[in-house]
Design an enzyme around this catalytic site. Sequence first.
Site, PDB file in Angstrom:
ATOM      1  N   ILE A   1       0.850  -1.189   0.000  1.00 25.21           N
ATOM      2  CA  ILE A   1       0.000   0.000   0.000  1.00 25.21           C
ATOM      3  C   ILE A   1       0.892   1.249   0.000  1.00 25.21           C
ATOM      4  O   ILE A   1       0.594   2.215  -0.698  1.00 25.21           O
ATOM      5  CB  ILE A   1      -0.940   0.013   1.236  1.00 25.21           C
ATOM      6  CG1 ILE A   1      -1.659  -1.346   1.399  1.00 25.21           C
ATOM      7  CG2 ILE A   1      -1.944   1.158   1.129  1.00 25.21           C
ATOM      8  CD1 ILE A   1      -2.492  -1.804   0.243  1.00 25.21           C
TER       9      ILE A   1
ATOM     10  N   CYS B   1       7.534  -0.361   8.621  1.00 21.88           N
ATOM     11  CA  CYS B   1       6.759  -0.619   7.405  1.00 21.88           C
ATOM     12  C   CYS B   1       7.649  -1.262   6.354  1.00 21.88           C
ATOM     13  O   CYS B   1       8.685  -0.711   5.993  1.00 21.88           O
ATOM     14  CB  CYS B   1       6.136   0.651   6.829  1.00 21.88           C
ATOM     15  SG  CYS B   1       5.131   0.282   5.380  1.00 21.88           S
TER      16      CYS B   1
ATOM     17  N   LYS C   1       6.008  -0.267  17.367  1.00 24.46           N
ATOM     18  CA  LYS C   1       5.677  -1.436  16.541  1.00 24.46           C
ATOM     19  C   LYS C   1       6.920  -1.907  15.799  1.00 24.46           C
ATOM     20  O   LYS C   1       7.496  -1.170  15.000  1.00 24.46           O
ATOM     21  CB  LYS C   1       4.564  -1.098  15.550  1.00 24.46           C
ATOM     22  CG  LYS C   1       4.115  -2.309  14.754  1.00 24.46           C
ATOM     23  CD  LYS C   1       2.789  -2.075  14.095  1.00 24.46           C
ATOM     24  CE  LYS C   1       2.344  -3.288  13.305  1.00 24.46           C
ATOM     25  NZ  LYS C   1       1.098  -3.030  12.598  1.00 24.46           N
TER      26      LYS C   1
ATOM     27  N   ASN D   1       4.844  -6.417  12.817  1.00 25.54           N
ATOM     28  CA  ASN D   1       4.493  -5.932  11.493  1.00 25.54           C
ATOM     29  C   ASN D   1       4.709  -7.056  10.466  1.00 25.54           C
ATOM     30  O   ASN D   1       5.028  -8.184  10.836  1.00 25.54           O
ATOM     31  CB  ASN D   1       5.338  -4.691  11.149  1.00 25.54           C
ATOM     32  CG  ASN D   1       4.588  -3.727  10.241  1.00 25.54           C
ATOM     33  OD1 ASN D   1       3.917  -4.158   9.296  1.00 25.54           O
ATOM     34  ND2 ASN D   1       4.688  -2.451  10.509  1.00 25.54           N
TER      35      ASN D   1
ATOM     36  N   GLY E   1      -0.491 -11.011  14.197  1.00 26.31           N
ATOM     37  CA  GLY E   1       0.160 -11.776  13.147  1.00 26.31           C
ATOM     38  C   GLY E   1      -0.590 -13.066  12.921  1.00 26.31           C
ATOM     39  O   GLY E   1      -0.454 -14.020  13.684  1.00 26.31           O
TER      40      GLY E   1
ATOM     41  N   GLY F   1      -5.707  -8.342  11.929  1.00 29.57           N
ATOM     42  CA  GLY F   1      -5.365  -7.693  10.665  1.00 29.57           C
ATOM     43  C   GLY F   1      -6.066  -8.342   9.496  1.00 29.57           C
ATOM     44  O   GLY F   1      -7.271  -8.153   9.275  1.00 29.57           O
TER      45      GLY F   1
HETATM   46  C1  LIG Z   1      -3.234  -4.129   3.707  1.00 26.00           C
HETATM   47  C2  LIG Z   1      -2.383  -3.941   4.922  1.00 26.00           C
HETATM   48  C3  LIG Z   1      -1.999  -2.652   5.291  1.00 26.00           C
HETATM   49  C4  LIG Z   1      -1.206  -2.444   6.411  1.00 26.00           C
HETATM   50  N1  LIG Z   1      -0.857  -1.172   6.758  1.00 26.00           N
HETATM   51  C5  LIG Z   1      -0.138  -0.961   7.893  1.00 26.00           C
HETATM   52  C6  LIG Z   1       0.156   0.361   8.327  1.00 26.00           C
HETATM   53  O1  LIG Z   1      -0.226   1.358   7.709  1.00 26.00           O
HETATM   54  N2  LIG Z   1       0.881   0.511   9.468  1.00 26.00           N
HETATM   55  C7  LIG Z   1       1.308  -0.562  10.217  1.00 26.00           C
HETATM   56  O2  LIG Z   1       1.930  -0.363  11.254  1.00 26.00           O
HETATM   57  N3  LIG Z   1       1.026  -1.824   9.822  1.00 26.00           N
HETATM   58  C8  LIG Z   1       0.321  -2.046   8.687  1.00 26.00           C
HETATM   59  N4  LIG Z   1       0.018  -3.344   8.316  1.00 26.00           N
HETATM   60  C9  LIG Z   1       0.488  -4.471   9.143  1.00 26.00           C
HETATM   61  C10 LIG Z   1      -0.578  -4.891  10.144  1.00 26.00           C
HETATM   62  O3  LIG Z   1      -0.875  -3.850  11.037  1.00 26.00           O
HETATM   63  C11 LIG Z   1      -0.139  -6.130  10.941  1.00 26.00           C
HETATM   64  O4  LIG Z   1       1.050  -5.814  11.640  1.00 26.00           O
HETATM   65  C12 LIG Z   1       0.119  -7.325  10.050  1.00 26.00           C
HETATM   66  O5  LIG Z   1      -0.848  -7.364   9.043  1.00 26.00           O
HETATM   67  C13 LIG Z   1       0.127  -8.651  10.817  1.00 26.00           C
HETATM   68  O6  LIG Z   1      -1.157  -9.020  11.272  1.00 26.00           O
HETATM   69  P1  LIG Z   1      -2.154 -10.008  10.468  1.00 26.00           P
HETATM   70  O7  LIG Z   1      -1.346 -11.207  10.071  1.00 26.00           O
HETATM   71  O8  LIG Z   1      -3.238 -10.309  11.429  1.00 26.00           O
HETATM   72  O9  LIG Z   1      -2.619  -9.259   9.282  1.00 26.00           O
HETATM   73  C14 LIG Z   1      -0.778  -3.558   7.196  1.00 26.00           C
HETATM   74  C15 LIG Z   1      -1.175  -4.852   6.824  1.00 26.00           C
HETATM   75  C16 LIG Z   1      -1.978  -5.059   5.708  1.00 26.00           C
HETATM   76  C17 LIG Z   1      -2.393  -6.450   5.355  1.00 26.00           C
END
Ligand SMILES: Cc1cc2nc3c(=O)[nH]c(=O)nc-3n(C[C@H](O)[C@H](O)[C@H](O)COP(=O)(O)O)c2cc1C
Lengths: 224, 295
Positions: B56, B115, B143, B170, B221, B243
């Site tokens: 993104i 990020c 984070k 992350n 995660g 997430g």
């Molecule tokens: C589409 C998308 C956008 C994300 N944007 C951000 C963000 O802007 N800032 C951030 O700290 N993490 C971002 N993340 C990471 C998530 O906050 C999280 O750390 C990560 O997805 C792991 O969790 P999950 O496996 O449950 O998705 C993003 C993840 C996804 C999938």
Amino acid sequence: MQTERVEVVANEGVGPYRLLRLRRSRLQPGTPGQFFMLEAPGRVLPRPFSLSLAPTRELGFLVEAIGPGTRAIARLEAGEEIRVTGPLGNGFDLSVRRPLLVGGGIGVAPFPYLSERLNGPPALLGFRTAHHAEAAALVPNAEVVLDPTLVTDALPDDPGDVLACGPAPMLDALEGLVPGAQLAREAPMACGYGACYGCVVERDGWYVRLCVEGPVVRAGDGAV
Amino acid sequence: MGVPLLNASGCLDPLTAPEVARSLDVVVTKTITPLPRRGNPPVRIAEVEHGMLNSIGLQGPGIDVFVDDHLPRLAALGVDLWVSVGGFSAEDFARCCERLDGDERVSAIELNLSCPNVEEAPETAAELVAAARAATTKTLYAKLSPAQWDIAASATAAVAAGADGLSLVNALRGLALDERTLQPRLALAVGGYTGPGLRPVALACVYACAAAVDVPIVGMGGVVSGRDALELVAAGASAVALGTVLFADPLAPGRIRAELGAEAAARGFADIANPSSPLVVRTGKNLQTDENDTA
Ligand SMILES: Cc1cc2nc3c(=O)[nH]c(=O)nc-3n(C[C@H](O)[C@H](O)[C@H](O)COP(=O)(O)O)c2cc1C
Ligand SMILES: Cc1cc2nc3c(=O)[nH]c(=O)nc-3n(C[C@H](O)[C@H](O)[C@H](O)COP(=O)(O)OP(=O)(O)OC[C@H]3O[C@@H](n4cnc5c(N)ncnc54)[C@H](O)[C@@H]3O)c2cc1C
Ligand code: FES
């Protein structure tokens, strides 16, 4: 937007496509051109589908199996349950005086429901083969063209209010030919409800979410 | 009382899905940067085995438009709000934190130090935390990226620099190729890998950091079920963020909350959020003293 686990009522062949009929449950059908996210069993993400048919107590989706998600959905059998979210996005504006539905391939999907809501307007549908064109039977008043003839070749000089869905090159061509046409666009989507920013298209130098601002957009509105 | 559930930053827009936002205990914004950002060109997402890739690129309005335009509407939702901030230098983090300092609508700031889709700041994570700490008295969550050999060392440094809590983890960097053409499926090739495949990685990071520092940890995660959430708690998290699962199931917060309660009760942990509950005593700090030293 509502999320429900719903039962598959039937999965029928229409040419090379599958017509998946789901129990409607508490889901609203929404406006033609709006879409639903369907769980693809065994996959992490759901997949977007336009509502194709809205008989009482059912929601019908026309599915072309092109990859892992659509293949998993096309294999569903009656009695199985999947999670469905919708209706999502903005559908077609139905306040049109002289509607003409223009579709290509699986882009025919939203037209059975759209045609019903517009009382059977003329439709111009393009398909790769006669086998694919069997899906035209779902749309009343349809004129069919087959490859190599394109729907844009068969478009009348004064096409009226065009409502279109189909492959990107077809929609791009219509964008040039018919200013103001309503185009149902596609983009890969993870969520369908504005959460991920994955489905963006460019508009006025900025990226906007197609699942929120579309999927139906106006030709000439600067959305790609 | 249960384990608080949050959304993972970037995985929910509370303004387009207020009902999902209200089903969470805390809502975290997408990472906000000092200046507006267009984000990365599409294709931005691709599903892969056991997860997805995203690129993104921190699309967003910038901190000023965020505070003037988005924040009032977010506050109107009536949910506890954390703001995630990010940037490309210590100054960027300081600028965002300064702008939010003293704003009662914001209950904590999450520092996105990790990020995977944008250039990294030249400073270390601890230097970024220190800059943020100097700019605000608000609660700060750091984070961290799971892509480091010794995440406990980063966690220790972040806490020493003033972080009040940790958000772990992350995304990892991943690449997916088109089956036929062998070209990258994302426009910028590499993206952040999230979803179920990340689960054991997240668990190991939470476990290592819980042993190293004494601050609250938001674990995330790959959580898709109450059992996954409970495992993060067992490894040392005091809250859990959702997430990728939100994309597939907007009702996940309610479902996971119910499953988490049932899974905990089935194991005899009636009150998992209570620090003296057997679950937290047996795990977390206790795991640290196991002979198993691989954490
Ligand atoms: C589409 C998308 C956008 C994300 N944007 C951000 C963000 O802007 N800032 C951030 O700290 N993490 C971002 N993340 C990471 C998530 O906050 C999280 O750390 C990560 O997805 C792991 O969790 P999950 O496996 O449950 O998705 C993003 C993840 C996804 C999938
Ligand atoms: C609003 C909307 C409505 C849709 N309605 C229908 C419908 O009614 N019936 C139907 O059969 N399909 C519909 N689609 C398309 C369908 O969602 C995709 O075919 C499906 O997501 C592909 O998933 P997959 O895992 O099978 O294939 P993948 O492996 O994801 O994709 C196979 C190939 O198609 C490309 N691709 C994937 N998704 C898209 C996309 N959305 N746009 C352009 N290229 C893509 C990939 O890059 C790849 O080359 C719709 C899409 C959108 C956005
Ligand atoms: S598909 Fe997630 S924002 Fe549009």
